[in-house]
Scaffold this motif. Structure first.
Motif, PDB file in Angstrom:
ATOM      1  N   LEU A   1       0.781  -1.201  -0.046  1.00  0.00           N
ATOM      2  CA  LEU A   1      -0.107   0.046   0.081  1.00  0.00           C
ATOM      3  C   LEU A   1       1.051   1.243  -0.165  1.00  0.00           C
ATOM      4  N   GLY A   2       2.014   1.207   0.832  1.00  0.00           N
ATOM      5  CA  GLY A   2       2.935   2.363   0.807  1.00  0.00           C
ATOM      6  C   GLY A   2       3.449   2.674  -0.578  1.00  0.00           C
ATOM      7  N   LEU A   3       3.917   1.821  -1.212  1.00  0.00           N
ATOM      8  CA  LEU A   3       4.471   1.873  -2.650  1.00  0.00           C
ATOM      9  C   LEU A   3       3.067   2.348  -3.469  1.00  0.00           C
ATOM     10  N   CYS A   4       2.181   1.807  -3.369  1.00  0.00           N
ATOM     11  CA  CYS A   4       1.217   2.421  -4.326  1.00  0.00           C
ATOM     12  C   CYS A   4       0.740   3.794  -4.198  1.00  0.00           C
ATOM     13  N   ARG A   5       0.769   3.932  -2.819  1.00  0.00           N
ATOM     14  CA  ARG A   5       0.376   5.569  -2.519  1.00  0.00           C
ATOM     15  C   ARG A   5       1.371   6.411  -2.903  1.00  0.00           C
ATOM     16  N   SER A   6       2.953   5.971  -3.059  1.00  0.00           N
ATOM     17  CA  SER A   6       3.919   6.905  -3.747  1.00  0.00           C
ATOM     18  C   SER A   6       3.869   6.914  -5.128  1.00  0.00           C
ATOM     19  N   CYS A   7       2.791   6.224  -5.937  1.00  0.00           N
ATOM     20  CA  CYS A   7       2.917   6.051  -7.270  1.00  0.00           C
ATOM     21  C   CYS A   7       2.085   7.387  -7.872  1.00  0.00           C
TER      22      CYS A   7
ATOM     23  N   CYS B   1      -6.091   2.136  -9.261  1.00  0.00           N
ATOM     24  CA  CYS B   1      -4.777   1.982 -10.161  1.00  0.00           C
ATOM     25  C   CYS B   1      -5.028   2.380 -11.604  1.00  0.00           C
ATOM     26  N   ALA B   2      -4.287   3.583 -12.234  1.00  0.00           N
ATOM     27  CA  ALA B   2      -4.714   4.137 -13.622  1.00  0.00           C
ATOM     28  C   ALA B   2      -4.037   3.086 -14.649  1.00  0.00           C
ATOM     29  N   VAL B   3      -3.181   2.153 -14.397  1.00  0.00           N
ATOM     30  CA  VAL B   3      -2.589   1.343 -15.419  1.00  0.00           C
ATOM     31  C   VAL B   3      -3.636   0.163 -15.576  1.00  0.00           C
ATOM     32  N   CYS B   4      -4.109  -0.386 -14.315  1.00  0.00           N
ATOM     33  CA  CYS B   4      -4.925  -1.766 -14.720  1.00  0.00           C
ATOM     34  C   CYS B   4      -6.484  -1.159 -14.280  1.00  0.00           C
ATOM     35  N   GLY B   5      -6.762  -0.187 -13.514  1.00  0.00           N
ATOM     36  CA  GLY B   5      -8.150   0.079 -13.319  1.00  0.00           C
ATOM     37  C   GLY B   5      -8.409  -0.795 -11.868  1.00  0.00           C
ATOM     38  N   CYS B   6      -7.805  -1.495 -11.100  1.00  0.00           N
ATOM     39  CA  CYS B   6      -8.028  -2.400 -10.086  1.00  0.00           C
ATOM     40  C   CYS B   6      -8.253  -1.282  -8.940  1.00  0.00           C
ATOM     41  N   ILE B   7      -8.918  -1.847  -7.911  1.00  0.00           N
ATOM     42  CA  ILE B   7      -8.872  -1.159  -6.483  1.00  0.00           C
ATOM     43  C   ILE B   7      -7.790  -1.757  -5.673  1.00  0.00           C
ATOM     44  N   VAL B   8      -6.944  -0.635  -5.588  1.00  0.00           N
ATOM     45  CA  VAL B   8      -5.360  -1.119  -4.858  1.00  0.00           C
ATOM     46  C   VAL B   8      -5.517  -1.760  -3.559  1.00  0.00           C
ATOM     47  N   PRO B   9      -6.337  -1.305  -2.504  1.00  0.00           N
ATOM     48  CA  PRO B   9      -6.334  -2.016  -1.324  1.00  0.00           C
ATOM     49  C   PRO B   9      -7.165  -3.347  -1.369  1.00  0.00           C
ATOM     50  N   ILE B  10      -7.730  -3.810  -2.289  1.00  0.00           N
ATOM     51  CA  ILE B  10      -8.331  -5.026  -2.662  1.00  0.00           C
ATOM     52  C   ILE B  10      -7.051  -5.947  -3.372  1.00  0.00           C
ATOM     53  N   VAL B  11      -6.325  -5.557  -4.456  1.00  0.00           N
ATOM     54  CA  VAL B  11      -5.573  -6.586  -5.095  1.00  0.00           C
ATOM     55  C   VAL B  11      -4.184  -6.430  -4.153  1.00  0.00           C
TER      56      VAL B  11
ATOM     57  N   ARG C   1      -1.155 -11.698  -6.933  1.00  0.00           N
ATOM     58  CA  ARG C   1      -1.060 -10.345  -7.831  1.00  0.00           C
ATOM     59  C   ARG C   1       0.007  -9.685  -7.855  1.00  0.00           C
ATOM     60  N   ALA C   2       0.456  -8.801  -8.498  1.00  0.00           N
ATOM     61  CA  ALA C   2       1.805  -8.156  -8.616  1.00  0.00           C
ATOM     62  C   ALA C   2       1.284  -6.641  -9.297  1.00  0.00           C
ATOM     63  N   CYS C   3       2.148  -5.741  -8.950  1.00  0.00           N
ATOM     64  CA  CYS C   3       1.988  -4.390  -9.473  1.00  0.00           C
ATOM     65  C   CYS C   3       2.155  -4.542 -11.052  1.00  0.00           C
ATOM     66  N   PRO C   4       0.989  -3.677 -11.797  1.00  0.00           N
ATOM     67  CA  PRO C   4       0.687  -3.879 -13.122  1.00  0.00           C
ATOM     68  C   PRO C   4       1.744  -2.947 -14.064  1.00  0.00           C
ATOM     69  N   ALA C   5       2.541  -2.225 -13.434  1.00  0.00           N
ATOM     70  CA  ALA C   5       3.224  -0.933 -13.866  1.00  0.00           C
ATOM     71  C   ALA C   5       4.178  -1.579 -14.889  1.00  0.00           C
TER      72      ALA C   5
ATOM     73  N   ALA D   1       8.660  -1.462 -14.886  1.00  0.00           N
ATOM     74  CA  ALA D   1       9.125  -1.281 -13.270  1.00  0.00           C
ATOM     75  C   ALA D   1       8.168  -1.542 -12.219  1.00  0.00           C
ATOM     76  N   PRO D   2       7.722  -2.829 -12.198  1.00  0.00           N
ATOM     77  CA  PRO D   2       6.662  -3.008 -11.153  1.00  0.00           C
ATOM     78  C   PRO D   2       7.142  -2.604  -9.680  1.00  0.00           C
ATOM     79  N   ARG D   3       6.300  -1.782  -8.983  1.00  0.00           N
ATOM     80  CA  ARG D   3       6.680  -1.517  -7.653  1.00  0.00           C
ATOM     81  C   ARG D   3       6.779  -2.915  -6.634  1.00  0.00           C
ATOM     82  N   TRP D   4       5.868  -3.879  -6.975  1.00  0.00           N
ATOM     83  CA  TRP D   4       5.842  -5.065  -5.999  1.00  0.00           C
ATOM     84  C   TRP D   4       5.427  -6.099  -6.872  1.00  0.00           C
ATOM     85  N   THR D   5       5.861  -7.473  -6.405  1.00  0.00           N
ATOM     86  CA  THR D   5       5.836  -8.571  -6.971  1.00  0.00           C
ATOM     87  C   THR D   5       4.912  -9.529  -6.449  1.00  0.00           C
ATOM     88  N   ARG D   6       4.379 -10.670  -6.998  1.00  0.00           N
ATOM     89  CA  ARG D   6       3.564 -11.718  -6.512  1.00  0.00           C
ATOM     90  C   ARG D   6       4.502 -12.278  -5.140  1.00  0.00           C
ATOM     91  N   TYR D   7       3.649 -12.612  -4.161  1.00  0.00           N
ATOM     92  CA  TYR D   7       4.294 -12.932  -3.041  1.00  0.00           C
ATOM     93  C   TYR D   7       4.508 -14.634  -2.894  1.00  0.00           C
TER      94      TYR D   7
END
Length: 97
Positions: free
Chosen positions: A48-54, A63-73, A79-83, A86-92
């Motif tokens: 969430l912190g990484l997304c808040r700084s995006c 998310c403007a890249v994929c349209g997802c609701i970030v707190p859910i995804v 799931r991974a960042c769709p950027a 340079a994704p900000r985070w990867t699958r766990y």
């Protein structure tokens, strides 16, 4: 309209998911730790912190890249960042898996 207030590219300008609705979704059994589908809380907060700084975050939760609701995804392991590039985070990946 500031960049964080603009609608996402596929939404109408009046589209909005209220915070209460997001909290209700996150309270569902699917998002319980026992489900095996969600990341640990510390990973979630980091994501969430990484997304808040995006600059692609719209309205604090879309998310403007994929349209997802970030707190859910961001809560989901698979799931991974769709950027692109340079994704900000990867699958766990579970350490014990």
């Amino acid at each position: 309209m500031t960049p964080t207030e603009r609608p996402c590219r596929n939404c109408r300008s009046d589209a909005h998911v209220p915070e209460e609705r997001i909290r209700a979704m996150l309270a569902s059994p699917m998002f319980a730790p026992e489900s095996g589908l969600v990341v640990p809380d510390d990973v979630y907060e980091t994501r969430l912190g990484l997304c808040r700084s995006c600059p692609k975050l719209i309205g604090g939760h879309t998310c403007a890249v994929c349209g997802c609701i970030v707190p859910i995804v961001a809560k989901l392991k698979d799931r991974a960042c769709p950027a692109p590039g340079a994704p900000r985070w990867t699958r766990y990946a579970d350490a014990g898996a």
